[in-house]
Enzyme design. Structure first.
Site, PDB file in Angstrom:
ATOM      1  N   GLU A   1       0.758   7.993  -6.144  1.00 49.73           N
ATOM      2  CA  GLU A   1      -0.396   7.927  -7.040  1.00 49.73           C
ATOM      3  C   GLU A   1      -1.594   8.695  -6.478  1.00 49.73           C
ATOM      4  O   GLU A   1      -1.743   8.836  -5.273  1.00 49.73           O
ATOM      5  CB  GLU A   1      -0.804   6.455  -7.230  1.00 49.73           C
ATOM      6  CG  GLU A   1       0.256   5.660  -7.953  1.00 49.73           C
ATOM      7  CD  GLU A   1      -0.063   4.177  -8.042  1.00 49.73           C
ATOM      8  OE1 GLU A   1      -1.168   3.771  -7.652  1.00 49.73           O
ATOM      9  OE2 GLU A   1       0.809   3.435  -8.508  1.00 49.73           O
TER      10      GLU A   1
ATOM     11  N   CYS B   1      -8.808  10.653  -4.702  1.00 44.73           N
ATOM     12  CA  CYS B   1      -8.236   9.910  -3.595  1.00 44.73           C
ATOM     13  C   CYS B   1      -6.762  10.279  -3.552  1.00 44.73           C
ATOM     14  O   CYS B   1      -6.037  10.032  -4.524  1.00 44.73           O
ATOM     15  CB  CYS B   1      -8.446   8.424  -3.895  1.00 44.73           C
ATOM     16  SG  CYS B   1      -7.718   7.323  -2.704  1.00 44.73           S
TER      17      CYS B   1
ATOM     18  N   CYS C   1       4.057   3.149   3.753  1.00 46.22           N
ATOM     19  CA  CYS C   1       3.322   3.286   5.019  1.00 46.22           C
ATOM     20  C   CYS C   1       3.995   2.382   6.044  1.00 46.22           C
ATOM     21  O   CYS C   1       4.432   1.276   5.720  1.00 46.22           O
ATOM     22  CB  CYS C   1       1.864   2.875   4.824  1.00 46.22           C
ATOM     23  SG  CYS C   1       0.880   3.022   6.340  1.00 46.22           S
TER      24      CYS C   1
ATOM     25  N   CYS D   1      -0.346  -3.196   7.718  1.00 45.08           N
ATOM     26  CA  CYS D   1      -1.533  -4.056   7.635  1.00 45.08           C
ATOM     27  C   CYS D   1      -1.222  -5.216   6.678  1.00 45.08           C
ATOM     28  O   CYS D   1      -0.641  -4.992   5.603  1.00 45.08           O
ATOM     29  CB  CYS D   1      -2.734  -3.263   7.148  1.00 45.08           C
ATOM     30  SG  CYS D   1      -3.090  -1.860   8.227  1.00 45.08           S
TER      31      CYS D   1
ATOM     32  N   CYS E   1      -2.411  -5.107   2.886  1.00 42.89           N
ATOM     33  CA  CYS E   1      -2.273  -3.856   2.123  1.00 42.89           C
ATOM     34  C   CYS E   1      -0.974  -3.801   1.331  1.00 42.89           C
ATOM     35  O   CYS E   1       0.111  -4.022   1.865  1.00 42.89           O
ATOM     36  CB  CYS E   1      -2.376  -2.665   3.072  1.00 42.89           C
ATOM     37  SG  CYS E   1      -2.102  -1.083   2.264  1.00 42.89           S
TER      38      CYS E   1
ATOM     39  N   GLU F   1      -0.633   6.644   5.830  1.00 43.40           N
ATOM     40  CA  GLU F   1      -1.520   6.864   6.978  1.00 43.40           C
ATOM     41  C   GLU F   1      -1.543   8.366   7.263  1.00 43.40           C
ATOM     42  O   GLU F   1      -0.563   8.922   7.784  1.00 43.40           O
ATOM     43  CB  GLU F   1      -0.988   6.056   8.180  1.00 43.40           C
ATOM     44  CG  GLU F   1      -1.552   6.433   9.534  1.00 43.40           C
ATOM     45  CD  GLU F   1      -3.071   6.415   9.618  1.00 43.40           C
ATOM     46  OE1 GLU F   1      -3.697   5.444   9.168  1.00 43.40           O
ATOM     47  OE2 GLU F   1      -3.638   7.393  10.141  1.00 43.40           O
TER      48      GLU F   1
ATOM     49  N   SER G   1      -9.057   9.211   6.233  1.00 45.38           N
ATOM     50  CA  SER G   1      -9.175   7.813   6.646  1.00 45.38           C
ATOM     51  C   SER G   1      -7.946   7.397   7.445  1.00 45.38           C
ATOM     52  O   SER G   1      -6.813   7.580   6.997  1.00 45.38           O
ATOM     53  CB  SER G   1      -9.302   6.937   5.395  1.00 45.38           C
ATOM     54  OG  SER G   1      -9.263   5.581   5.748  1.00 45.38           O
TER      55      SER G   1
ATOM     56  N   SER H   1     -10.474   2.611   9.560  1.00 41.21           N
ATOM     57  CA  SER H   1     -10.412   1.258   9.015  1.00 41.21           C
ATOM     58  C   SER H   1     -10.523   0.262  10.162  1.00 41.21           C
ATOM     59  O   SER H   1      -9.596   0.097  10.935  1.00 41.21           O
ATOM     60  CB  SER H   1      -9.092   1.068   8.265  1.00 41.21           C
ATOM     61  OG  SER H   1      -9.053   1.965   7.185  1.00 41.21           O
TER      62      SER H   1
ATOM     63  N   CYS I   1      -8.709   2.494  -4.030  1.00 45.43           N
ATOM     64  CA  CYS I   1      -8.039   3.130  -2.913  1.00 45.43           C
ATOM     65  C   CYS I   1      -7.490   2.033  -2.029  1.00 45.43           C
ATOM     66  O   CYS I   1      -8.111   1.010  -1.839  1.00 45.43           O
ATOM     67  CB  CYS I   1      -9.026   3.953  -2.102  1.00 45.43           C
ATOM     68  SG  CYS I   1      -9.387   5.511  -2.850  1.00 45.43           S
TER      69      CYS I   1
HETATM   70  N1  SAH Z   1      -3.982   4.410   5.928  1.00 42.27           N
HETATM   71  C1  SAH Z   1      -5.332   4.805   5.886  1.00 42.27           C
HETATM   72  C2  SAH Z   1      -5.783   5.302   4.536  1.00 42.27           C
HETATM   73  C3  SAH Z   1      -5.280   4.555   3.330  1.00 42.27           C
HETATM   74  S1  SAH Z   1      -5.868   2.906   3.130  1.00 42.27           S
HETATM   75  C4  SAH Z   1      -6.231   3.681   6.375  1.00 42.27           C
HETATM   76  O1  SAH Z   1      -5.740   2.562   6.565  1.00 42.27           O
HETATM   77  O2  SAH Z   1      -7.404   3.933   6.608  1.00 42.27           O
HETATM   78  C5  SAH Z   1      -7.541   3.179   2.600  1.00 42.27           C
HETATM   79  C6  SAH Z   1      -8.449   1.999   2.745  1.00 42.27           C
HETATM   80  O3  SAH Z   1      -8.108   0.955   1.823  1.00 42.27           O
HETATM   81  C7  SAH Z   1      -8.417   1.357   4.124  1.00 42.27           C
HETATM   82  O4  SAH Z   1      -9.735   1.227   4.617  1.00 42.27           O
HETATM   83  C8  SAH Z   1      -7.817  -0.003   3.881  1.00 42.27           C
HETATM   84  O5  SAH Z   1      -8.306  -0.939   4.811  1.00 42.27           O
HETATM   85  C9  SAH Z   1      -8.242  -0.300   2.451  1.00 42.27           C
HETATM   86  N2  SAH Z   1      -7.414  -1.305   1.761  1.00 42.27           N
HETATM   87  C10 SAH Z   1      -6.083  -1.471   1.837  1.00 42.27           C
HETATM   88  N3  SAH Z   1      -5.670  -2.488   1.044  1.00 42.27           N
HETATM   89  C11 SAH Z   1      -6.778  -2.974   0.435  1.00 42.27           C
HETATM   90  C12 SAH Z   1      -7.020  -4.023  -0.505  1.00 42.27           C
HETATM   91  N4  SAH Z   1      -6.043  -4.761  -0.987  1.00 42.27           N
HETATM   92  N5  SAH Z   1      -8.295  -4.225  -0.902  1.00 42.27           N
HETATM   93  C13 SAH Z   1      -9.297  -3.452  -0.438  1.00 42.27           C
HETATM   94  N6  SAH Z   1      -9.137  -2.459   0.434  1.00 42.27           N
HETATM   95  C14 SAH Z   1      -7.888  -2.217   0.884  1.00 42.27           C
HETATM   96 FE1  SF4 Z   2      -1.072   1.851   5.878  1.00 47.92          FE
HETATM   97 FE2  SF4 Z   2      -3.733   2.117   5.530  1.00 47.92          FE
HETATM   98 FE3  SF4 Z   2      -2.319   0.264   4.166  1.00 47.92          FE
HETATM   99 FE4  SF4 Z   2      -2.746  -0.048   6.766  1.00 47.92          FE
HETATM  100  S1  SF4 Z   2      -4.328   0.005   5.154  1.00 47.92           S
HETATM  101  S2  SF4 Z   2      -0.801  -0.352   5.724  1.00 47.92           S
HETATM  102  S3  SF4 Z   2      -2.609   2.049   7.473  1.00 47.92           S
HETATM  103  S4  SF4 Z   2      -2.112   2.469   4.007  1.00 47.92           S
END
Ligand code: SAH
Ligand code: SF4
Length: 360
Positions: free
Chosen positions: A91, A104, A111, A115, A118, A161, A192, A217, A338
């Site tokens: 997406e 974005c 990934c 996390c 996520c 990532e 990011s 992050s 995002c």
């Molecule tokens: N992998 C990279 C970039 C993609 S995630 C990273 O982790 O930075 C982009 C951002 O979305 C990150 O800051 C992550 O912490 C945030 N994110 C992920 N899941 C989320 C959710 N459910 N609600 C709000 N932010 C979220």
């Molecule tokens: Fe991957 Fe970023 Fe999601 Fe963490 S927040 S699982 S690094 S996409």
């Protein structure tokens, strides 16, 4: 078959030479692909028919096919779902903002980082996106919204990532910032990362990696909470991460963005805000903080904090003179935030699919 969006400018020139053509063909192709954003070789009217046929038979121009899209009624953001050549889907989100447009982009299918909050990581990593698949998200989204709504900003905050797909992301950024190609300003591109320390250092030491903005992050200001949210913190500890960020050669005007997803009763208390302020300490000028209220999804283990909690957290950071902003995510009605991106069940998606939407 080679995809032409796979090449940075130097590679495109070399490839052109290898075909036995003059160098100016590279310029001509780059103009059609990146400036005019041609969707097919037939649009390249100043190339001979013979040449166009050769290109059609031996190369690919597109790496993505639009399956469907959803437009937010709240703020006009658009989420686009693409099919890749091997059938996987990713997406992209288009976000219209005052005075500029942002997209974005995704860098991986899934990934591996895991996390706990996520959605993208639920099935682990399926594969890296190619350079062409990353670059084509920009070009095809631009075609979709119309060339007059120029996309000036790109954030690598979609699925995946970016620094775990270093080489392909680097080349995509080269293509985006090269004046002979997409020609975006370095300052308007943000990568990011979840905080893979050796890859962050590598990016800053790599002279062929265009200098763009870095976002990290953080999501917690103490090691225990951070590890609970981001298992990567076990090996890339908060202390080492902050030491690294504090010593990066950051140019003025390129503040590092610390992203902090606010999760109810996990990391959103006033004491967490004070802890974050202390963690930043005297390096206030180096950072800005982006507070992202958690976006729940079906089955998510966490909740979104109340607005009051979010505002209080924000206020505390300002009391320390730390530049902090709350990002009430875009397009919540279409789950376009995002970091909340993940291919949805196609069965569910098909209902959005109309002939009309595919014609565009
Ligand atoms: N992998 C990279 C970039 C993609 S995630 C990273 O982790 O930075 C982009 C951002 O979305 C990150 O800051 C992550 O912490 C945030 N994110 C992920 N899941 C989320 C959710 N459910 N609600 C709000 N932010 C979220
Ligand atoms: Fe991957 Fe970023 Fe999601 Fe963490 S927040 S699982 S690094 S996409």
């Amino acid at each position: 078959m080679v995809n032409l969006k796979q090449f940075n400018y130097g590679e495109l020139e070399r490839w052109v030479r290898k075909q036995g053509w003059k160098k100016f063909r590279a310029k001509q192709l780059a103009r059609w692909i990146y400036n005019k954003k041609a969707g097919s070789y037939d649009e390249m009217t100043d190339l001979s028919k013979e040449l166009r046929n050769y290109l059609k038979e031996n190369t690919k121009l597109n790496a993505l096919e639009l399956i469907t899209y959803e437009k937010s009624k709240e703020d006009g953001s658009i989420k686009l779902l693409w099919r890749l050549e091997d059938g996987h889907t990713v997406e992209t989100v288009f976000i219209p903002e005052k005075g500029h447009n942002t997209i974005c982009v995704s860098t991986q299918v899934g990934c591996a980082v895991g996390c706990t909050f996520c959605f993208t990581t639920k099935d682990g990593l399926i594969r890296n996106l190619t350079t062409a698949e990353i670059v084509d998200q920009y070009i095809q989204t631009q075609r979709f919204v119309g060339l007059d709504r120029r996309i000036s900003n790109v954030v690598f905050m979609g699925m995946g990532e970016p620094l775990a797909n270093y080489d392909n992301v680097k080349k995509a950024v080269q293509i985006m910032t090269d004046d002979r190609m997409l020609g975006l300003s370095n300052r308007k591109i943000t990568i990011s990362s979840s905080g893979i320390i050796h890859q962050i250092k590598r990016m800053y030491e790599d002279s062929s990696f265009p200098q763009v903005r870095l976002a990290v992050s953080l999501n917690a200001a103490d090691q225990k909470t951070r590890t609970q949210l981001m298992p990567i913190s076990e090996t890339n500890t908060l202390e080492d991460l902050m030491d690294t960020l504090n010593s990066l050669p950051v140019k003025t005007g390129y503040r590092i963005m610390l992203e902090y997803v606010l999760i109810k009763d996990v990391n959103d208390r006033p004491e967490d805000a004070h802890r974050l302020a202390r963690l930043i300490g005297k390096n206030k000028k180096r950072y800005k903080v982006n507070l992202i209220p958690f976006n729940p999804y079906p089955g998510s283990p966490y909740e979104r904090p109340d607005e009051d909690r979010v505002n209080k957290f924000h206020q505390i950071l300002w009391q320390y003179n730390i530049g902090a902003f709350v990002r009430w995510s875009k397009g919540q009605d279409i789950s376009a935030a995002c970091g909340q991106l993940r291919k949805k069940d196609l069965g569910e998606k098909i209902s959005f699919l109309t002939k009309e939407s595919l014609k565009t």
